[in-house]
Design a protein around this motif. Structure first.
Motif, mmCIF file in Angstrom:
data_model
loop_
_atom_site.group_PDB
_atom_site.id
_atom_site.type_symbol
_atom_site.label_atom_id
_atom_site.label_comp_id
_atom_site.label_asym_id
_atom_site.label_seq_id
_atom_site.Cartn_x
_atom_site.Cartn_y
_atom_site.Cartn_z
ATOM 1 N N LEU A 455 31.135 71.219 0.731
ATOM 2 C CA LEU A 455 30.212 71.192 1.876
ATOM 3 C C LEU A 455 29.122 70.145 1.694
ATOM 4 O O LEU A 455 28.612 69.599 2.672
ATOM 5 C CB LEU A 455 29.578 72.573 2.075
ATOM 6 C CG LEU A 455 30.496 73.682 2.607
ATOM 7 C CD1 LEU A 455 29.756 75.008 2.634
ATOM 8 C CD2 LEU A 455 31.020 73.330 3.998
ATOM 9 N N ALA A 456 28.764 69.860 0.445
ATOM 10 C CA ALA A 456 27.708 68.883 0.174
ATOM 11 C C ALA A 456 28.209 67.452 0.220
ATOM 12 O O ALA A 456 27.462 66.523 -0.084
ATOM 13 C CB ALA A 456 27.073 69.170 -1.187
ATOM 14 N N GLY A 457 29.477 67.259 0.589
ATOM 15 C CA GLY A 457 30.008 65.901 0.699
ATOM 16 C C GLY A 457 30.921 65.512 -0.429
ATOM 17 O O GLY A 457 31.385 64.367 -0.484
ATOM 18 N N GLY A 458 31.181 66.440 -1.365
ATOM 19 C CA GLY A 458 32.109 66.137 -2.443
ATOM 20 C C GLY A 458 33.527 65.992 -1.927
ATOM 21 O O GLY A 458 33.865 66.421 -0.820
ATOM 22 N N ALA A 459 34.380 65.399 -2.736
ATOM 23 C CA ALA A 459 35.768 65.144 -2.335
ATOM 24 C C ALA A 459 36.475 66.458 -2.037
ATOM 25 O O ALA A 459 36.524 67.354 -2.878
ATOM 26 C CB ALA A 459 36.494 64.386 -3.438
ATOM 27 N N ARG A 460 37.021 66.585 -0.819
ATOM 28 C CA ARG A 460 37.765 67.790 -0.444
ATOM 29 C C ARG A 460 38.995 67.924 -1.331
ATOM 30 O O ARG A 460 39.759 66.978 -1.504
ATOM 31 C CB ARG A 460 38.184 67.721 1.022
ATOM 32 C CG ARG A 460 37.027 67.608 2.002
ATOM 33 C CD ARG A 460 36.373 68.963 2.252
ATOM 34 N NE ARG A 460 35.170 68.854 3.064
ATOM 35 C CZ ARG A 460 35.177 68.822 4.405
ATOM 36 N NH1 ARG A 460 36.308 68.892 5.059
ATOM 37 N NH2 ARG A 460 34.035 68.752 5.061
ATOM 38 N N GLY A 461 39.168 69.120 -1.886
ATOM 39 C CA GLY A 461 40.311 69.325 -2.764
ATOM 40 C C GLY A 461 40.215 68.548 -4.054
ATOM 41 O O GLY A 461 41.205 68.407 -4.769
ATOM 42 N N THR A 462 39.039 68.007 -4.379
ATOM 43 C CA THR A 462 38.760 67.183 -5.564
ATOM 44 C C THR A 462 39.589 65.903 -5.580
ATOM 45 O O THR A 462 39.738 65.279 -6.627
ATOM 46 C CB THR A 462 38.962 67.955 -6.884
ATOM 47 O OG1 THR A 462 40.356 68.157 -7.128
ATOM 48 C CG2 THR A 462 38.230 69.292 -6.866
ATOM 49 N N ALA A 463 40.131 65.504 -4.443
ATOM 50 C CA ALA A 463 40.900 64.254 -4.335
ATOM 51 C C ALA A 463 40.212 63.375 -3.298
ATOM 52 O O ALA A 463 40.057 63.768 -2.138
ATOM 53 C CB ALA A 463 42.344 64.535 -3.944
ATOM 54 N N SER A 464 39.801 62.193 -3.698
ATOM 55 C CA SER A 464 38.877 61.394 -2.892
ATOM 56 C C SER A 464 39.450 60.914 -1.570
ATOM 57 O O SER A 464 38.714 60.711 -0.605
ATOM 58 C CB SER A 464 38.410 60.177 -3.706
ATOM 59 O OG SER A 464 37.723 60.588 -4.860
ATOM 60 N N ALA A 465 40.763 60.721 -1.482
ATOM 61 C CA ALA A 465 41.337 60.099 -0.290
ATOM 62 C C ALA A 465 42.109 61.080 0.588
ATOM 63 O O ALA A 465 42.814 60.653 1.500
ATOM 64 C CB ALA A 465 42.256 58.943 -0.696
ATOM 65 N N ASN A 466 41.995 62.389 0.324
ATOM 66 C CA ASN A 466 42.781 63.396 1.061
ATOM 67 C C ASN A 466 44.277 63.112 0.952
ATOM 68 O O ASN A 466 45.057 63.456 1.852
ATOM 69 C CB ASN A 466 42.392 63.443 2.542
ATOM 70 C CG ASN A 466 40.993 63.980 2.752
ATOM 71 O OD1 ASN A 466 40.457 64.682 1.910
ATOM 72 N ND2 ASN A 466 40.395 63.622 3.875
ATOM 73 N N GLU A 467 44.674 62.534 -0.170
ATOM 74 C CA GLU A 467 46.061 62.075 -0.278
ATOM 75 C C GLU A 467 47.071 63.213 -0.397
ATOM 76 O O GLU A 467 48.272 62.996 -0.190
ATOM 77 C CB GLU A 467 46.223 61.117 -1.465
ATOM 78 C CG GLU A 467 45.879 61.714 -2.822
ATOM 79 C CD GLU A 467 44.447 61.457 -3.240
ATOM 80 O OE1 GLU A 467 44.203 61.299 -4.438
ATOM 81 O OE2 GLU A 467 43.575 61.409 -2.349
ATOM 82 N N TYR A 468 46.630 64.408 -0.734
ATOM 83 C CA TYR A 468 47.560 65.535 -0.848
ATOM 84 C C TYR A 468 47.418 66.516 0.314
ATOM 85 O O TYR A 468 47.901 67.648 0.233
ATOM 86 C CB TYR A 468 47.332 66.274 -2.174
ATOM 87 C CG TYR A 468 47.400 65.374 -3.386
ATOM 88 C CD1 TYR A 468 48.386 64.401 -3.502
ATOM 89 C CD2 TYR A 468 46.464 65.477 -4.416
ATOM 90 C CE1 TYR A 468 48.446 63.559 -4.599
ATOM 91 C CE2 TYR A 468 46.513 64.651 -5.522
ATOM 92 C CZ TYR A 468 47.504 63.691 -5.611
ATOM 93 O OH TYR A 468 47.555 62.863 -6.701
ATOM 94 N N LEU A 469 46.781 66.091 1.385
ATOM 95 C CA LEU A 469 46.649 66.949 2.553
ATOM 96 C C LEU A 469 48.023 67.098 3.213
ATOM 97 O O LEU A 469 48.690 66.103 3.504
ATOM 98 C CB LEU A 469 45.661 66.329 3.548
ATOM 99 C CG LEU A 469 45.176 67.227 4.681
ATOM 100 C CD1 LEU A 469 44.375 68.397 4.134
ATOM 101 C CD2 LEU A 469 44.327 66.424 5.665
ATOM 102 N N PRO A 470 48.478 68.334 3.445
ATOM 103 C CA PRO A 470 49.807 68.504 4.070
ATOM 104 C C PRO A 470 49.907 67.760 5.392
ATOM 105 O O PRO A 470 48.946 67.691 6.166
ATOM 106 C CB PRO A 470 49.902 70.014 4.257
ATOM 107 C CG PRO A 470 49.028 70.588 3.179
ATOM 108 C CD PRO A 470 47.881 69.624 3.062
ATOM 109 N N ARG A 471 51.071 67.213 5.663
ATOM 110 C CA ARG A 471 51.244 66.345 6.831
ATOM 111 C C ARG A 471 51.095 67.095 8.147
ATOM 112 O O ARG A 471 50.903 66.478 9.197
ATOM 113 C CB ARG A 471 52.602 65.652 6.780
ATOM 114 C CG ARG A 471 53.801 66.582 6.805
ATOM 115 C CD ARG A 471 55.094 65.809 6.670
ATOM 116 N NE ARG A 471 56.274 66.654 6.533
ATOM 117 C CZ ARG A 471 56.971 67.139 7.553
ATOM 118 N NH1 ARG A 471 56.597 66.853 8.799
ATOM 119 N NH2 ARG A 471 58.030 67.890 7.348
#
Length: 933
Positions: A455-471
């Motif tokens: 919530l404070a702006g850190g990388a979502r899912g601890t991955a900076s580019a959302n590269e593992y976000l389900p399609r």
């Protein structure tokens, strides 16, 4: 264990391992101080360890899905990021140490593995006949070189990548096991090497991806050296051992890599190829790789550290290469032949192997250079590595092995003295990194801290580019509806009750990290929505019967059709065919290893390799030197001096070349910048370093960006926007420090060759530009001249056979004027060239004349629409000025002429125009006839 067995083990123990382990005491003392270093990745590795420990506590043995990541919707992080390091830290956390101490314990373990593994790898590689007495001291030098490399300290105190730290600590152990497998031609050692290679994959898969081919080439070279050629039975036996080790490593690591590869299609993996994660943006010039270790500015929150090998590593590797070449070029002697028969490792063999090591070092360095960009674009999966400088890990191992061999060139009577001197000089070469800043206090984390971080702006899912976000998830910024439950310490209620029909009742039966069960009483059939992202492996049951899952149309949440009435809905995460196949491959690998051990048990016990002895005097000298060096640093230098440390004025950072002091409305100041090249070419990357500082504590995170804009401001040709400046959320910036923020701004090939504005700014958490305190949106750094990638030449330009001179310096070296009939438009391209810098900005006049000489249309304006004022033109450059002039309705295009020239706006005076024969043109204008299109 019998007394004889104990005595055998004691005799086999190498006491020089004690000296190698003592080398790690100094960094361990720096690690165990209270708190944790404020590193770029330290927080995410702490949260990953927390998540794994949470899954282990719930009974999960191998993590794939992180249920508490991505605002509680879940994230398949460990399906694609090797979980071995965090599994180890999580198990230590559950042993009673807690998450923080578990993570620190892994760091300590890694630091111990660095010198001991490098020692063993070097000891096995160095000659075992003739010069055996020098093998152990030389191996200790290799251990010091591998541990006291700049990369180690950057990883510990600046970067904080725990997985990479452990993987590179395990790398020399893999090299040692492979060396023993080759030299002994042993199934037992080959199996150990295979399991070691699998461990490398589980520790950090990018490091393993880079190391596997290099380790394979290294082991193959050893096998060929051992037998003196491919036709030798000894060489073939070594190659078989190497092949078996790698097959076992690949098979037993298949539970990770096989589903990771197969299921890449189900995530947003292409995001890792863009921006700062593009591998071609993270290459390092040779000057950086060979740079010295700079002093770190204590006023910098993230002091820059070059991607360098280290001065000691480079110097000793070059000297060691000389020793290797001397050995490799020796003729085969009778002593060598006898030693070969006794299974000893000869000087000639060691020299050949070390020459191969030197070749691997050169290859590792070459692949990190900018010239290697096409390689990274073409190798399958290589583009997902993101940071080619990770090859520094293997490169440092090769440099350490070569560097240890340098001790052999010292005469025997001076070798102990040289050993003690080098054991002081090698750590001293990284002295500026040995004094980390005081650590930040850190409390034992809870699951709520994952939500707070995101919530404070850190990388979502601890991955900076959302590269593992389900399609199936189309919106990467979902509503944080589960945040209140997490922050209150409650188990999150994942059932979307608002999506159920009115009058529905839902009672939770079981809630676990990877399972939800509800009793539903529905007045009508409905789609039950579970607030988890769908991903392969999620399954659903209604009343014990499997039912299909439908991902939500936009949000990708799990949806299950449930009929009216009272039913039990169960949703659970499990396996997939790829995961099952990976486990099957691992089982086959274990079975094959067991069979190999059984078949080769007798041969393994017969083959021994003599390592020789070095005596106690050099060992005692080494131990005493290490203890004294550690004591001097800890008890004298650190508390009582300012040696090797730097603290600059935060308003004028050390190394900053251009001051700016642009203040933004939110209390952040852009102090200044460094510019790598003020005249980049089209298609190049422009290196820029920005220096930020907070003038007040920041309550909200910001995203910095860098633009290359037209002088007129209405066009942006290049843009790089980052998640955080210097990989540090601005909410974590303490007042009194500055942040170093590096950019590689890619200039598109289609960018015109003009002078452009380099500007920087900040985006708030709402995506809006934060204005400057004194007005305006962006801070202008400087102007940048974009040079043509393939400069135009006058030869072959249309109209170049009829040039015109305007004033003393400007020449119209070419021109093309065409007219289209529907709609009637003149397309005019002018090719200008100046012999020297021009004193003023000229305006181009374009008058369209009819057959009577009357002006029917105008096209006046600055060159290139104001993008490239004439005062900025570079001498000799061909400036392409393309224009379009609309013709009035009813004008007959036939017979039109175009008058062209230059004038100054201030007085309207035209530059005098002469043709190729120096004849002055009437009205100081060039008259051209359009060609029909």
């Amino acid at each position: 264990m019998s007394l004889r067995s104990r005595l055998t083990l004691f005799r086999r123990f190498d006491p020089w391992l004690i000296a190698a382990a003592l080398l790690a005491v100094l960094p361990i003392l720096a690690i165990v101080r209270p708190g944790m270093p404020n590193t770029a990745d330290g927080q995410v590795h702490l949260l990953r360890t927390l998540e794994v420990s949470h899954l282990l506590r719930a009974g999960g043995l191998y993590p794939r899905w992180a249920p508490d990541f991505y605002l509680g919707y879940g994230y398949p992080f460990f399906n694609f990021y090797a979980p071995g390091t965090h599994l180890l830290a999580g198990l230590l956390a559950l042993s009673g140490l807690g998450v923080v101490r578990g993570l620190v314990t892994v760091q300590i373990l890694a630091v111990l593995l660095y010198p001991t593994g490098a020692y063993l790898a070097a000891r096995s590689l160095f000659p075992g006949s003739g010069l055996a007495a020098a093998a152990r001291p030389a191996a200790l030098i290799s251990a010091a070189l591998y541990l006291y490399a700049p990369l180690r300290w950057r990883e510990l105190f600046i970067q904080g990548n725990l997985s990479q730290l452990l993987a590179l600590a395990w790398l020399p152990w893999c090299a040692w096991l492979l060396t023993e497998a080759v030299q002994r031609r042993s199934a037992r050692w080959a199996v150990a090497a295979g399991l070691g290679l699998a461990g490398l994959v589980y520790a950090h898969h990018p490091s393993a991806f880079l190391a596997y081919p290099l380790l394979g080439a290294y082991a193959a070279a050893l096998a060929v050296s051992a037998g003196g050629g491919l036709r030798s039975g000894r060489s073939r036996g070594g190659l078989v051992a190497v092949a078996g080790a790698f097959l076992l490593g690949v098979a037993t690591s298949a539970p990770f890599w096989l589903p990771s590869l197969v299921e890449l299609r189900d995530v947003n993996i292409t995001a890792i190829e863009a921006g700062m994660f593009n591998a071609t943006r993270n290459l390092a010039p040779l000057a950086e790789l060979l740079a010295r270790t700079p002093a770190l500015d204590e006023a910098a929150l993230n002091p820059p550290m070059p991607n360098n090998l280290g001065v000691a590593q480079v110097a000793l590797a070059l000297i060691g290469l000389a020793a290797a070449l001397v050995w490799a070029l020796q003729r085969r002697s009778q002593d060598d032949t006898s030693a070969r028969a006794a299974d000893a490792w000869t000087r000639r063999q060691a020299g050949t192997a070390l020459s191969a090591v030197a070749a691997l070092l050169g290859l590792s360095l070459a692949l990190m250079l900018p010239a290697a960009a096409p390689v990274w674009e073409r190798i399958p999966l290589a583009r997902f590595i993101a940071f080619p400088w990770r090859l520094l890990g293997p490169a440092l191992l090769w440099a350490a092995l070569l560097g240890g061999a340098a001790l052999y060139l010292v005469p025997a009577r001076f070798r102990t003295a040289a050993l003690t001197v080098l054991l002081v000089l090698i750590p001293a070469s990284t002295a500026p990194y040995l004094f980390p800043r005081p650590f930040a206090p850190v409390a034992e984390p809870a699951l709520a801290d994952i939500t707070r971080y995101e919530l404070a702006g850190g990388a979502r899912g601890t991955a900076s580019a959302n590269e593992y976000l389900p399609r199936w998830v189309l919106d990467p910024d979902p509503a944080p509806v589960l945040a209140d439950d997490y922050l209150a310490g409650r188990p999150p209620d994942r059932l979307d009750r608002d999506a159920l029909p009115a009058g529905s009742r839902a009672t939770p039966i079981a809630q676990a990290p990877l399972e939800d069960r509800y009793e539903l009483n529905l007045p009508a059939a409905a789609n039950a929505r579970i607030r988890r992202f769908y991903f392969p492996g999620w399954r659903a049951w209604v009343d014990g019967h499997p039912v299909p899952i439908t991902p939500g149309a936009d949000d990708g949440l799990i949806e299950v059709a449930v009929p009216a009435g009272v039913h039990e809905l169960s949703v659970r995460f499990g396996g997939t065919p790829a995961r099952t196949a990976g486990g099957g491959l691992a089982a086959v690998g274990v079975a094959g290893a067991t069979w190999a051990l059984w078949c080769g048990r007798r041969a393994s016990n017969r083959r021994r390799v003599e390592r020789g002895a070095a005596g106690w005097r050099p060992l005692l000298a080494a131990i005493v030197t290490i203890i004294i060096l550690t004591g001097v640093k800890v008890l004298l230098v650190e508390p009582h001096t300012r040696w090797f440390r730097l603290r600059s004025d935060v308003a004028a950072p050390a190394g900053m070349t251009h001051a700016l002091h642009a203040r933004f409305a939110n209390g952040i100041e852009l102090i200044g910048y460094n510019l790598g090249d003020a005249a980049p070419r089209q298609g190049d990357a422009l290196a820029v370093r920005l220096y930020w500082r907070p003038l007040a504590p920041q309550a909200a995170d910001v995203r910095p960006f860098l633009h290359l804009d037209a002088l007129t401001g209405e066009v942006t040709w290049a843009n790089q926007t980052k998640l955080h400046a210097g990989d540090k959320p601005s909410t974590d910036w303490p007042v009194g420090f500055y942040v170093v923020d590096d950019y590689q701004l890619e200039i598109p090939v289609e960018t015109p060759a003009v002078v452009a504005l380099l500007r920087a700014g900040l985006l708030g958490d709402d995506g809006e530009v934060i204005p400057l305190a004194d007005g305006g949106d962006l801070a202008t750094l400087t102007t940048v001249r974009v040079c043509e990638r393939h400069p135009l030449t006058v030869q072959g330009l249309p109209g170049s056979e009829q040039p015109y001179r305007l004033g003393p310096d400007v020449t119209l070296v070419g021109h093309a004027v065409t007219v289209s009939e529907t709609p009637p438009v003149l397309a005019i391209t002018l090719y200008w060239q100046t012999a020297a810098a021009l004193p003023a900005d000229y305006t181009v006049f374009i008058h369209v004349l009819d057959t009577a000489g009357q002006v029917v249309a105008y096209g006046d304006g600055p060159p290139l629409g104001g993008w490239y004022p004439s005062s900025a033109w570079a001498a000799g450059q061909v400036v392409v000025d393309a224009r379009r002039v609309s013709l009035p309705t009813g004008v007959d295009p036939a017979g039109l002429r175009v008058a062209i020239g230059l004038y100054t706006v201030a007085d309207g005076g035209r530059l005098p125009v002469t043709d190729a024969h120096a004849a002055r043109q009437p009205d100081d204008q060039i008259v051209l006839t359009p060609a029909a299109r």
